[in-house]
Design a protein around this motif. Structure first.
Motif, PDB file in Angstrom:
ATOM      1  N   CYS A   1       0.844  -1.196   0.000  1.00 55.33           N
ATOM      2  CA  CYS A   1       0.000   0.000   0.000  1.00 55.33           C
ATOM      3  C   CYS A   1       0.878   1.244   0.000  1.00 55.33           C
TER       4      CYS A   1
ATOM      5  N   CYS B   1      -0.160   3.172   3.669  1.00 55.66           N
ATOM      6  CA  CYS B   1       0.143   2.604   4.992  1.00 55.66           C
ATOM      7  C   CYS B   1       1.199   1.502   4.932  1.00 55.66           C
TER       8      CYS B   1
ATOM      9  N   CYS C   1      -5.985  -0.871  -0.972  1.00 59.18           N
ATOM     10  CA  CYS C   1      -5.725  -1.359   0.387  1.00 59.18           C
ATOM     11  C   CYS C   1      -7.031  -1.496   1.167  1.00 59.18           C
TER      12      CYS C   1
ATOM     13  N   CYS D   1      -6.847   1.230   4.362  1.00 55.02           N
ATOM     14  CA  CYS D   1      -6.872   2.693   4.235  1.00 55.02           C
ATOM     15  C   CYS D   1      -7.322   3.158   2.852  1.00 55.02           C
TER      16      CYS D   1
END
Ligand SMILES: *Cc1c(COP(=O)(O)O)cnc(C)c1O
Ligand SMILES: [Zn+2]
Length: 407
Positions: free
Chosen positions: A9, A12, A24, A27
């Motif tokens: 990701c 994150c 993701c 997030c």
């Protein structure tokens, strides 16, 4: 042999397996391919790259496939032209055109991303490919999936240029013209992608697809004798190409193939669709979506998926951004034709028009190396210039008529 560790990701840093995933779960950040750069550094050298066939797979270790490539064996390695005549017209010393208007097989830089996407789609077990397109992607997916023998569903806004429609239909895909703009086509395709098991090259296999754009950057460095230019001007639609050119150059530095990757990167859009330019000029961290209204239809994405990353790339590099009107686009298309004998589409007009403006404003100095990214071919967007290039001189078939008409 694979050099791909998995997906990661962008926001994150959570890791994911290298499957047909793109967002993701935690997030909603976009996923990106994660490579084993130590391993790549051990197997790749300038000499090794230079010894390989002239196509985009000469950088294979830096591309997201596990096995051998299966598509795009004539794609990439397009000319980098020292544009002396254009440079003179713009008053600059060292100007280059990276010319993907002659990329194989469909005359735009999209052949790079599609070659990579199809090779990866087959590895992931797909037998149908699809895309949401502003035109050039439709051409390339249609042609390359025909070569690969894959089924193809292609979605475009209904108001595309005739050249882009014909150059898609000729390969006999299922072509769906949606009554709406690209952003609406894209939203529809995201829905379809969750229901049908198709490889939407720029949606559910986007992390792999987007990596193909890095080869445009690798080639610029290789063609300059393994050096980067001081300035690179890049057209933006979804904002992927610009981030990947930058990423590609940084990767070459990371694995020791070039010494510096310090090019200043400049974003180019049409005034009628310039959400990325606005964000850069206003130093904003958000992209405000717009409703596109420009002849540069290949760049007409009002809500660019990689917009914030494009803006961040430009800012971090020390570059800048500019937009041009439809009239300036046409003038730039004509200027490139007249000086360098290259007929580019509207996107190329945007890039050159913006380059000219940045030079005039002093944002790009006149005595440093500049690469202008020409990404598509003018034969596909003839409507843009049709009424603005004069007319043939019509005569009866006789010498007298010729001399009368041209004296
Ligand atoms: C798609 C396209 C671009 C921009 O690509 P993004 O990666 O979406 O920013 C530039 N030029 C041409 C001709 C294109 O078709
Ligand atoms: Zn995340």
């Amino acid at each position: 042999m694979s050099y791909m560790k998995g997906l990661k990701c962008r926001e994150c840093q959570r890791r994911y397996p290298k499957e047909a995933l793109y967002v993701c779960e935690y997030c909603f950040g976009p996923l990106e391919v994660d490579y084993d750069y130590d391993k790549i550094e051990k197997s790749l050298s300038r000499e090794e790259i230079e010894s390989r066939p002239r196509n985009l797979w000469r950088y294979r270790e830096l591309l997201p496939i596990d096995g051998e490539p299966t598509d795009g064996f004539n794609t990439g390695c397009t000319p980098l032209i020292r544009a002396k005549s254009l440079g003179k017209a713009l008053g600059v010393k060292e100007l280059y055109i990276k010319d993907d208007s002659v990329n194989h097989p469909t005359l735009s830089f999209k052949d790079r991303v599609v070659a990579v996407a199809l090779s990866r789609a087959k590895e992931l077990g797909f037998n149908t490919v699809a895309c949401a397109s502003t035109g050039n992607l439709a051409n390339s997916v249609s042609a390359q999936s025909a070569i690969a023998g894959l089924k193809r569903h292609i979605f475009i806004p209904a108001d595309l240029e005739m050249g882009k429609v014909v150059a898609t239909l000729i390969y006999n895909p299922v072509l769906v013209a949606v009554e709406g703009n690209y952003d609406q086509v894209n939203r529809l395709c995201s829905e379809i992608a969750t229901k049908y098991k198709w490889a939407f090259v720029n949606i559910n296999i986007r992390p792999y697809y987007a990596e193909g754009s890095k080869t445009y950057g690798y080639e610029i460095a290789e063609q300059l004798g393994w050096k980067v230019p001081k300035h690179i001007v890049v057209p933006c639609a979804g904002g992927s190409l610009i981030t990947k050119i930058d990423k590609g150059l940084k990767e070459l530095k990371k694995i020791g193939i070039i010494g510096k990757a310090d090019s200043k990167i400049y974003a180019a859009q049409a005034t009628g669709c310039s959400p990325i330019i606005t964000a850069i000029k206003e130093d904003s961290d958000i992209i405000k979506p717009v409703k596109p209204n420009t002849i540069a239809k290949s760049l007409a994405i009002g809500n660019p998926a990689d917009g914030i990353y494009a803006a961040a790339t430009v800012k971090a590099s020390g570059g800048w951004a500019e937009d041009v009107s439809d009239d300036e686009i046409v003038d730039a298309i004509k200027l490139l034709a007249r000086t360098e004998g290259i007929f580019t589409e509207t996107a190329g007009g945007v890039t050159l028009g913006v380059t000219k403006k940045l030079i005039e404003k002093g944002k790009i100095p006149k005595d440093e190396s500049i690469v202008v990214c020409i990404t598509g071919n003018g034969l596909k967007t003839q409507e843009a210039v049709n009424e603005k290039i004069g007319k043939p001189i019509k005569i009866k078939p006789s010498l007298a008529a010729f001399e009368q008409a041209t004296k």
